[in-house]
Write a protein that holds these residues in place. Structure first.
Motif, PDB file in Angstrom:
ATOM      1  N   GLY A  87       0.731  -1.010  -0.009  1.00  0.00           N
ATOM      2  CA  GLY A  87       0.111   0.051   0.159  1.00  0.00           C
ATOM      3  C   GLY A  87       0.918   1.460   0.022  1.00  0.00           C
ATOM      4  O   GLY A  87       0.167   2.334   0.387  1.00  0.00           O
ATOM      5  N   LYS A  88       2.087   1.300  -0.347  1.00  0.00           N
ATOM      6  CA  LYS A  88       2.863   2.332  -0.334  1.00  0.00           C
ATOM      7  C   LYS A  88       3.217   3.170  -1.636  1.00  0.00           C
ATOM      8  O   LYS A  88       2.972   2.372  -2.867  1.00  0.00           O
ATOM      9  CB  LYS A  88       4.175   2.126   0.140  1.00  0.00           C
ATOM     10  N   ARG A 104       4.267  -2.532 -17.485  1.00  0.00           N
ATOM     11  CA  ARG A 104       2.871  -2.565 -17.846  1.00  0.00           C
ATOM     12  C   ARG A 104       2.261  -3.168 -16.460  1.00  0.00           C
ATOM     13  O   ARG A 104       1.170  -2.524 -16.158  1.00  0.00           O
ATOM     14  CB  ARG A 104       2.538  -3.043 -19.079  1.00  0.00           C
ATOM     15  N   ASP A 105       2.606  -4.062 -15.918  1.00  0.00           N
ATOM     16  CA  ASP A 105       2.226  -5.033 -14.765  1.00  0.00           C
ATOM     17  C   ASP A 105       2.144  -3.771 -13.707  1.00  0.00           C
ATOM     18  O   ASP A 105       0.933  -3.816 -12.975  1.00  0.00           O
ATOM     19  CB  ASP A 105       2.807  -6.109 -14.693  1.00  0.00           C
ATOM     20  N   GLN A 111      -2.607   1.586 -10.668  1.00  0.00           N
ATOM     21  CA  GLN A 111      -3.591   1.845 -10.812  1.00  0.00           C
ATOM     22  C   GLN A 111      -4.811   1.411 -10.097  1.00  0.00           C
ATOM     23  O   GLN A 111      -5.664   2.281  -9.515  1.00  0.00           O
ATOM     24  CB  GLN A 111      -4.074   1.949 -12.276  1.00  0.00           C
ATOM     25  N   ARG A 112      -4.884   0.080  -9.974  1.00  0.00           N
ATOM     26  CA  ARG A 112      -5.815  -0.528  -9.331  1.00  0.00           C
ATOM     27  C   ARG A 112      -5.738  -0.246  -7.831  1.00  0.00           C
ATOM     28  O   ARG A 112      -6.960  -0.099  -7.037  1.00  0.00           O
ATOM     29  CB  ARG A 112      -5.690  -1.984  -9.507  1.00  0.00           C
ATOM     30  N   ARG A 115      -2.178   3.904  -6.076  1.00  0.00           N
ATOM     31  CA  ARG A 115      -1.183   4.645  -5.326  1.00  0.00           C
ATOM     32  C   ARG A 115      -0.243   5.170  -6.437  1.00  0.00           C
ATOM     33  O   ARG A 115      -0.289   5.144  -7.679  1.00  0.00           O
ATOM     34  CB  ARG A 115      -0.197   3.331  -4.931  1.00  0.00           C
ATOM     35  N   VAL A 116       0.578   6.335  -6.077  1.00  0.00           N
ATOM     36  CA  VAL A 116       1.234   6.956  -6.856  1.00  0.00           C
ATOM     37  C   VAL A 116       2.786   6.091  -7.185  1.00  0.00           C
ATOM     38  O   VAL A 116       3.252   5.503  -6.201  1.00  0.00           O
ATOM     39  CB  VAL A 116       1.931   8.330  -6.420  1.00  0.00           C
ATOM     40  N   LEU A 117       2.768   5.850  -8.327  1.00  0.00           N
ATOM     41  CA  LEU A 117       4.157   5.258  -8.848  1.00  0.00           C
ATOM     42  C   LEU A 117       4.817   6.234 -10.077  1.00  0.00           C
ATOM     43  O   LEU A 117       4.309   6.470 -11.083  1.00  0.00           O
ATOM     44  CB  LEU A 117       3.782   3.861  -9.585  1.00  0.00           C
TER      45      LEU A 117
END
Length: 328
Positions: A87-88, A104-105, A111-112, A115-117
């Motif tokens: 959850g980070k 892509r994964d 997105q699901r 969370r900010v990536l």
């Protein structure tokens, strides 16, 4: 206002010290610990900065809100995945995953999970890069005809020079140039032609010289040199220059042009001044963690852009291998 609790995962990358020192000094952030699967490396990094070292990744993830991943390229995917599943929010050194399918994964998972990536394309935060993008956006250069870029630096050594760790000059340096061109122009690469070789450091296992020619969807072309062609004494990790040629004008940038040369008994040193792109990038990420979303109008690179760059890099390696242009 409560500080954003941050952790640095791994000290493998050459910029790991920068991330740690920045987070220690950044107002609004609290560096709660460092983790590394190589225990002595993580402990050394933590001791240098007076920070807690945690050998248990899950335990450290329980104590933080966001992480900076500075592991070897080949370990980005599992470390980012573990952080997202906990959850980070994540800022990952480039490349995001070392393979477009894995990138892509990670994009889909972030997105699901909401969370900010983000990917560490720090050169976006260079004032010169921001100005060049502004010139493109306001039409000052007209329709783009061509671009020429170079990010020639010193060979970083260690795992960067070993097969199996995701090293090589294309992965290390071409990614910044590819990202800048996509970000500045809003255009996508459609064809890649590349050549690569090991010319400057014959004992390493990966390429240290390359040339990429990219054709974009609007018809313009870009020639890129990401080679590790500078000596070990070179004062910066790279020497990034980029020129955009449009129908109305030409503009160029040098990301490391703001410097003072110092001459003394220890030799010649070049000290960079002005805004530090890495500090600006980490600050933007901390604010994104606080807000729980990517900051609007920020140069911070979303994971989707990291995925797009990895598709181009994979095409470049394939082109160099088969000796002809590759379509994306």
């Amino acid at each position: 206002m409560n500080p954003v609790r941050m952790a640095v995962l791994s000290g493998a990358h050459v910029h790991a010290d920068t991330y740690v020192s920045t987070l220690r000094q950044l107002p609004g952030a609290e560096l709660v610990g460092i983790w590394d699967h190589v225990l002595h490396r993580g402990r050394d990094l933590a001791e240098r900065h007076g920070v807690l070292f945690e050998a248990d990744l899950d335990r450290l993830l329980e104590r933080c809100d966001g992480v900076v991943v500075a592991a070897e390229n080949s370990r980005h995917y599992p470390v980012v995945l573990a952080a997202l599943q906990a959850g980070k929010h994540v800022l990952c050194e480039k490349p995001l995953a070392g393979a477009a399918s894995r990138a892509r994964d990670l994009v889909a998972r972030a997105q699901r999970l909401g969370r900010v990536l983000a990917v560490a394309f720090a050169v976006r935060f260079s004032p010169a890069a921001i100005r060049l993008k502004t010139l493109m956006n306001n039409g000052a250069l007209g329709a783009l005809v061509a671009a020429v870029g170079a990010n020639c630096g010193k060979m970083p050594g260690g795992w960067f020079a070993q097969k199996g760790f995701g090293g090589g000059a294309i992965w290390d340096h071409a990614v910044h140039l590819i990202d800048l061109l996509r970000w500045m122009t809003g255009d996508e690469v459609k064809f890649v032609f590349a050549r690569s070789a090991t010319l400057f450091h014959p004992d390493i296992e990966v390429e240290d010289a390359a040339h990429l020619q990219l054709r974009f969807s609007r018809g313009w072309i870009a020639g890129l040199d990401p080679s590790w062609s500078r000596p070990a004494s070179y004062p910066t990790w790279g020497g990034l220059q980029l020129r955009l040629v449009g129908e109305k004008g030409t503009a160029e940038m040098d990301a490391f042009s703001e410097f003072v040369k110092e001459y003394g008994e220890q030799g010649v040193h070049r000290r960079i001044y002005g805004d530090d792109p890495y500090i600006c990038m980490v600050e933007a990420f901390v604010e994104a963690v606080r807000a729980g979303r990517m900051p609007p109008e920020s140069p911070l690179a979303p994971a989707e852009d990291g995925w797009a760059v990895e598709r181009v890099v994979e095409a470049a390696y394939r082109s160099a291998r088969i000796g002809r242009e590759v379509a994306l």
